[in-house]
Design an enzyme around this catalytic site. Structure first.
Site, short mmCIF file in Angstrom:
data_model
loop_
_atom_site.label_atom_id
_atom_site.label_comp_id
_atom_site.label_asym_id
_atom_site.label_seq_id
_atom_site.Cartn_x
_atom_site.Cartn_y
_atom_site.Cartn_z
N SER A 175 -35.81 -5.17 -17.35
CA SER A 175 -36.99 -5.74 -16.69
C SER A 175 -36.69 -6.03 -15.22
CB SER A 175 -37.40 -7.02 -17.40
OG SER A 175 -36.34 -7.95 -17.34
N TYR A 184 -39.88 -10.26 -18.52
CA TYR A 184 -40.56 -9.80 -19.73
C TYR A 184 -40.52 -10.86 -20.84
CZ TYR A 184 -40.65 -4.73 -18.48
OH TYR A 184 -40.89 -3.49 -17.92
N GLY A 185 -39.57 -11.81 -20.69
CA GLY A 185 -39.22 -12.71 -21.80
C GLY A 185 -40.36 -13.47 -22.44
N CYS A 232 -31.79 -4.41 -22.00
CA CYS A 232 -32.64 -5.59 -21.96
C CYS A 232 -32.90 -5.96 -23.42
CB CYS A 232 -33.96 -5.24 -21.26
SG CYS A 232 -35.18 -6.56 -21.30
N ASN A 233 -32.53 -7.18 -23.78
CA ASN A 233 -32.71 -7.60 -25.17
C ASN A 233 -34.18 -7.71 -25.54
OD1 ASN A 233 -29.93 -8.66 -26.42
ND2 ASN A 233 -29.94 -8.91 -24.21
N THR A 234 -34.98 -8.19 -24.58
CA THR A 234 -36.40 -8.38 -24.86
C THR A 234 -37.05 -7.03 -25.17
OG1 THR A 234 -36.29 -10.20 -23.28
CG2 THR A 234 -38.48 -9.51 -24.00
N CYS A 278 -29.18 -12.01 -23.72
CA CYS A 278 -30.02 -11.63 -22.59
C CYS A 278 -29.06 -11.14 -21.51
CB CYS A 278 -30.82 -12.83 -22.07
SG CYS A 278 -31.68 -12.49 -20.52
N THR A 279 -29.36 -9.97 -20.98
CA THR A 279 -28.39 -9.36 -20.06
C THR A 279 -28.32 -10.05 -18.69
OG1 THR A 279 -30.06 -7.70 -19.47
CG2 THR A 279 -28.47 -7.12 -21.19
N HIS A 280 -29.21 -11.01 -18.47
CA HIS A 280 -29.11 -11.81 -17.24
C HIS A 280 -28.04 -12.90 -17.35
CE1 HIS A 280 -32.99 -10.05 -16.24
NE2 HIS A 280 -33.00 -10.68 -15.07
N1 DGL Z 1 -32.43 -9.01 -19.23
C1 DGL Z 1 -33.57 -9.24 -20.11
C2 DGL Z 1 -33.06 -9.48 -21.52
O1 DGL Z 1 -31.93 -9.07 -21.82
C3 DGL Z 1 -34.42 -10.31 -19.49
C4 DGL Z 1 -35.72 -10.43 -20.03
C5 DGL Z 1 -36.78 -10.93 -19.10
O2 DGL Z 1 -37.20 -10.18 -18.24
O3 DGL Z 1 -37.23 -12.07 -19.33
O4 DGL Z 1 -33.73 -9.99 -22.37
#
Ligand code: DGL
Length: 277
Positions: free
Chosen positions: A15, A46-47, A77-79, A196-198
């Protein structure tokens, strides 16, 4: 042969910036391939978005990556992995690109989490969307049915990170709050997935609110290793990935803004181009 035919990068999608923490590890593990990163910064985060919206946005970006030459796309991205991957794999790919593949980040993580816990109690920190999807509960159950899994949604963390506020004092309030909430659910948790990859950007702050015996797992190295094994198991896909060692970056928002923050996530200078959706 023109570039269109020979340039077949591995697509890495997020995202926004988070997927760069995964891309960095993938490139470290396998520098020989070409990579194309796409951050949908214009529509991040996206979360907190609905299933339909995350699916629609993710599919749109995956189609762009296919159009740019990717045969294989990683949803870093996990979401998006939680809310869009299955539908894309089962419903869309057979129709739009039966020979292309889209993979996520949840499965490689859930496959190994059992190796990191003694107590049998593990935690997952993720976006509201990832947590409410229940994907981690379902996937961990498949590989380690005896594990007890506790989740905590951290809706403020991605906005704090995307807005480069994560090093400031205000961020500590929200980091401590969610880490404490998770541990209050089950004090015996001894392994936590950063779902979450952030979140690798704030791993030190997260650890500072945890007992020292708790293992905190970032997905980057796990996904990189999983991808390497996938390519070994699928030589028909591996031969389709071009190997000139290039890394290109695209954002759906302003490249100048992207480049500044992206450099922090990627750990090396980033120069991106704009992708119009
Ligand atoms: N890096 C996304 C994840 O792993 C972030 C999601 C987001 O945009 O909120 O879920």
């Amino acid at each position: 042969m023109n570039k269109q035919n020979t340039y077949k990068p591995i697509g890495v999608f997020d995202s926004g910036f988070g997927g760069l923490t995964v891309l960095k590890e993938i490139v470290k593990e396998m520098p020989q391939y070409d990579y194309l990163y796409l951050g949908d910064n214009a529509r991040a985060p996206y979360g907190s978005r609905s299933f339909e919206t995350v699916y629609e946005y993710t599919l749109e970006c995956v189609k762009h990556l296919f159009d740019m030459g990717c045969e294989l796309v990683i949803l870093a991205c996990n979401t998006a992995s939680a809310k869009a991957l299955r539908t894309i794999q089962q419903k869309d790919l057979p129709l739009i690109a039966p020979n292309k593949r889209v993979l996520g980040v949840i499965r490689p993580t859930t496959e190994i989490i059992g190796n990191y816990t003694q107590s049998g109690c593990v935690g997952v920190l993720g976006t509201a969307g990832t947590v409410s999807s229940g994907s981690y509960l379902v996937e961990i159950e498949k590989f380690f049915p005896d594990l007890k899994v506790y989740q905590e949604a951290c809706p403020m963390w991605v906005p704090l990170i995307e807005n480069n506020e994560y090093q400031n004092e205000g961020a500590d309030f929200f980091i401590k709050k969610h880490v404490t909430n998770l541990m209050q659910q089950q004090p015996n948790i001894d392994a936590i997935i950063l779902g979450c990859t952030h979140y690798p950007l704030i791993i030190d702050k997260i650890k500072s609110y945890l007992p020292s015996n708790v293992e905190v797992l970032s997905q980057g190295p796990i996904v990189a290793k999983g991808l390497k094994e996938y390519l070994q198991r699928h030589p028909e896909m591996e031969v389709n990935c071009s190997k000139s060692g290039t890394v290109s970056f695209y954002t759906t928002d302003l490249p100048e803004t992207f480049d500044k923050a992206a450099t922090l996530f990627y750990g090396a200078p980033v120069t991106s181009k704009h992708l119009a959706l």
